[in-house]
Motif scaffolding. Sequence first.
Motif, PDB file in Angstrom:
ATOM      1  N   PHE A 179       0.839  -1.209   0.000  1.00 44.90           N
ATOM      2  CA  PHE A 179       0.000   0.000   0.000  1.00 44.90           C
ATOM      3  C   PHE A 179       0.872   1.256   0.000  1.00 44.90           C
ATOM      4  CE2 PHE A 179      -3.837  -2.315   2.169  1.00 44.90           C
ATOM      5  CZ  PHE A 179      -4.103  -2.952   0.968  1.00 44.90           C
ATOM      6  N   GLN A 180       1.978   1.188   0.733  1.00 47.40           N
ATOM      7  CA  GLN A 180       2.927   2.321   0.737  1.00 47.40           C
ATOM      8  C   GLN A 180       3.441   2.559  -0.686  1.00 47.40           C
ATOM      9  OE1 GLN A 180       6.190   1.696   3.511  1.00 47.40           O
ATOM     10  NE2 GLN A 180       7.405   3.324   2.562  1.00 47.40           N
ATOM     11  N   GLN A 181       3.760   1.491  -1.386  1.00 45.54           N
ATOM     12  CA  GLN A 181       4.202   1.604  -2.777  1.00 45.54           C
ATOM     13  C   GLN A 181       3.108   2.225  -3.645  1.00 45.54           C
ATOM     14  OE1 GLN A 181       7.700   1.247  -2.904  1.00 45.54           O
ATOM     15  NE2 GLN A 181       7.263   0.244  -4.837  1.00 45.54           N
ATOM     16  N   MET A 182       1.880   1.758  -3.461  1.00 46.69           N
ATOM     17  CA  MET A 182       0.760   2.278  -4.275  1.00 46.69           C
ATOM     18  C   MET A 182       0.585   3.767  -4.040  1.00 46.69           C
ATOM     19  SD  MET A 182      -2.093  -0.686  -3.747  1.00 46.69           S
ATOM     20  CE  MET A 182      -1.626  -2.404  -3.810  1.00 46.69           C
ATOM     21  N   ARG A 183       0.701   4.178  -2.763  1.00 52.32           N
ATOM     22  CA  ARG A 183       0.544   5.606  -2.460  1.00 52.32           C
ATOM     23  C   ARG A 183       1.672   6.415  -3.088  1.00 52.32           C
ATOM     24  NH1 ARG A 183      -1.329   3.444   2.479  1.00 52.32           N
ATOM     25  NH2 ARG A 183       0.742   3.567   3.397  1.00 52.32           N
ATOM     26  N   SER A 184       2.831   5.783  -3.346  1.00 53.27           N
ATOM     27  CA  SER A 184       3.946   6.485  -4.011  1.00 53.27           C
ATOM     28  C   SER A 184       3.834   6.398  -5.526  1.00 53.27           C
ATOM     29  CB  SER A 184       5.282   5.870  -3.611  1.00 53.27           C
ATOM     30  OG  SER A 184       5.358   5.625  -2.256  1.00 53.27           O
ATOM     31  N   GLY A 185       2.715   5.885  -6.014  1.00 46.69           N
ATOM     32  CA  GLY A 185       2.527   5.817  -7.464  1.00 46.69           C
ATOM     33  C   GLY A 185       3.239   4.649  -8.117  1.00 46.69           C
ATOM     34  N   ARG A 186       3.532   3.595  -7.353  1.00 49.58           N
ATOM     35  CA  ARG A 186       4.203   2.405  -7.900  1.00 49.58           C
ATOM     36  C   ARG A 186       3.326   1.194  -7.575  1.00 49.58           C
ATOM     37  NH1 ARG A 186       6.326   6.040  -9.904  1.00 49.58           N
ATOM     38  NH2 ARG A 186       8.514   6.682  -9.861  1.00 49.58           N
ATOM     39  N   GLY A 187       2.306   1.015  -8.411  1.00 46.61           N
ATOM     40  CA  GLY A 187       1.264   0.030  -8.126  1.00 46.61           C
ATOM     41  C   GLY A 187       1.710  -1.413  -8.262  1.00 46.61           C
ATOM     42  N   ILE A 188       0.901  -2.282  -7.708  1.00 52.63           N
ATOM     43  CA  ILE A 188       1.260  -3.700  -7.632  1.00 52.63           C
ATOM     44  C   ILE A 188       1.180  -4.395  -8.989  1.00 52.63           C
ATOM     45  CG2 ILE A 188      -1.090  -4.476  -7.019  1.00 52.63           C
ATOM     46  CD1 ILE A 188       0.320  -6.368  -4.968  1.00 52.63           C
ATOM     47  N   LEU A 189       0.319  -3.892  -9.883  1.00 52.03           N
ATOM     48  CA  LEU A 189       0.184  -4.560 -11.185  1.00 52.03           C
ATOM     49  C   LEU A 189       1.168  -3.982 -12.206  1.00 52.03           C
ATOM     50  CD1 LEU A 189      -3.707  -4.957 -11.343  1.00 52.03           C
ATOM     51  CD2 LEU A 189      -1.992  -6.618 -10.625  1.00 52.03           C
ATOM     52  N   VAL A 190       1.150  -2.674 -12.391  1.00 47.22           N
ATOM     53  CA  VAL A 190       2.015  -2.066 -13.423  1.00 47.22           C
ATOM     54  C   VAL A 190       3.491  -2.114 -13.012  1.00 47.22           C
ATOM     55  CG1 VAL A 190       2.594   0.103 -14.607  1.00 47.22           C
ATOM     56  CG2 VAL A 190       0.197  -0.561 -14.282  1.00 47.22           C
ATOM     57  N   PHE A 191       3.768  -1.842 -11.737  1.00 48.55           N
ATOM     58  CA  PHE A 191       5.176  -1.708 -11.345  1.00 48.55           C
ATOM     59  C   PHE A 191       5.756  -2.985 -10.753  1.00 48.55           C
ATOM     60  CE2 PHE A 191       8.759  -0.089  -8.767  1.00 48.55           C
ATOM     61  CZ  PHE A 191       9.444   0.582  -9.774  1.00 48.55           C
TER      62      PHE A 191
END
Length: 363
Positions: A179-191
């Motif tokens: 979730f921390q990654q997602m909030r930084s704009g580095r999502g679980i699917l694309v990144f």
Amino acid sequence: MSFTPLNRPVRAAFVGLGRIYDLNVRAYVGNPDVEVVALVDPSEERRTQRQADWPGARTFASVAEMAASNIEVDAVEALLPIPLHTEGVIELLGHGWHVNLQKPMCNDLADAGRMLAAATVNDRLLRVMENYIFYEPLVRLKDVVASGALGTVSGYHMKMVGSGRGGWDVPASSYEWQFQQMRSGRGILVFDDGWHKLATAIWLFGPVREVRAWVGGTEIVPGVEIDAPSTIVWEHDDGVRGVWDITLATDMYLRSDYYTNDERWEVTGRRGYARVNRCTGRGIQQPSLEVYADGEMRSYHALDDDWASSFRDSGRHWLRWLHTGDGPMLWSGAEAVEVLRFALAAYASSAGGGVGVDPASLE
Ligand SMILES: NC(=O)c1ccc[n+]([C@@H]2O[C@H](COP(=O)([O-])OP(=O)(O)OC[C@H]3O[C@@H](n4cnc5c(N)ncnc54)[C@H](O)[C@@H]3O)[C@@H](O)[C@H]2O)c1
């Protein structure tokens, strides 16, 4: 760097003993190229659980403790949460250990530069582990393309459906850093998962000169958005175009021993096509590789298409290389930066409304 093979089994430490340890460990079990000497994780529960695999290994709650112990280590299998990759890898290299790091390498080019500089300064190797390029159906797909059986390649596509039901359990603590990654704009699917897809594109068809993307989002619980629907399109230096389509099917059950990703790769040539039908999950229950040309379909029924085997083979490749120097070694930190550039170009394109972005132009 000046690498000299060890000419004796690698003394290795696992740093991070969470979910993906279960697959990375397969390269180490019964492997005469390596001796597992240490296990590191702040979680006592994890240390106790993994000690059962390696009764002779010493356990530590932190890398600092391991370093202070004066234990002899040659290489580390770094299985840390993504937000810890940059500082964690710099620390590991600083202790004089080679590092096999899980992907994604890190979130931006500045951090990647610091990591590569740490490898150079310490004269140690930073490998960013890519298991998909060791997945037998994809290896055979690459061979089929190279054989010319499809004719000149016209283009290719990848598809990924993230499904919400099935597969193995993922600890709640993993979601915290995701979730921390997602909030930084580095999502679980694309990144995160996407790292593999973009890596296979470069591995199959070489450098990428232009990327166009439309990164979407779907709120799955209040305040948490998964980065789909998303579509990324690109062109390689040789003119071959690729497209990767990412869809979310939250309520779909997918049979899988691991994550519930329904994936395919399809390369189209002037004479035929070849398709890998699945990878992580057990989506399409047909042979994992099918090749069509001149009115005939050839199906590969006996490939090792268990996704876990790609971790085993990627890790064995690394350990063999450290032990004996047998190469070329796949993949280096520098190659991982190309994957990072590809992903960052997709984000830059999407932010610009889908404009074409040259990954090499990013700073
Ligand atoms: N190649 C793939 O297909 C694939 C699949 C899943 C995960 N991964 C990657 O593997 C890495 C780990 O993911 P995971 O799913 O195992 O996560 P996880 O959350 O299950 O495990 C991470 C572990 O690291 C430990 N840890 C936290 N801080 C630490 C520290 N300072 N020192 C040592 N250990 C520490 C945690 O206690 C935990 O046990 C991530 O980079 C992830 O992206 C790769």
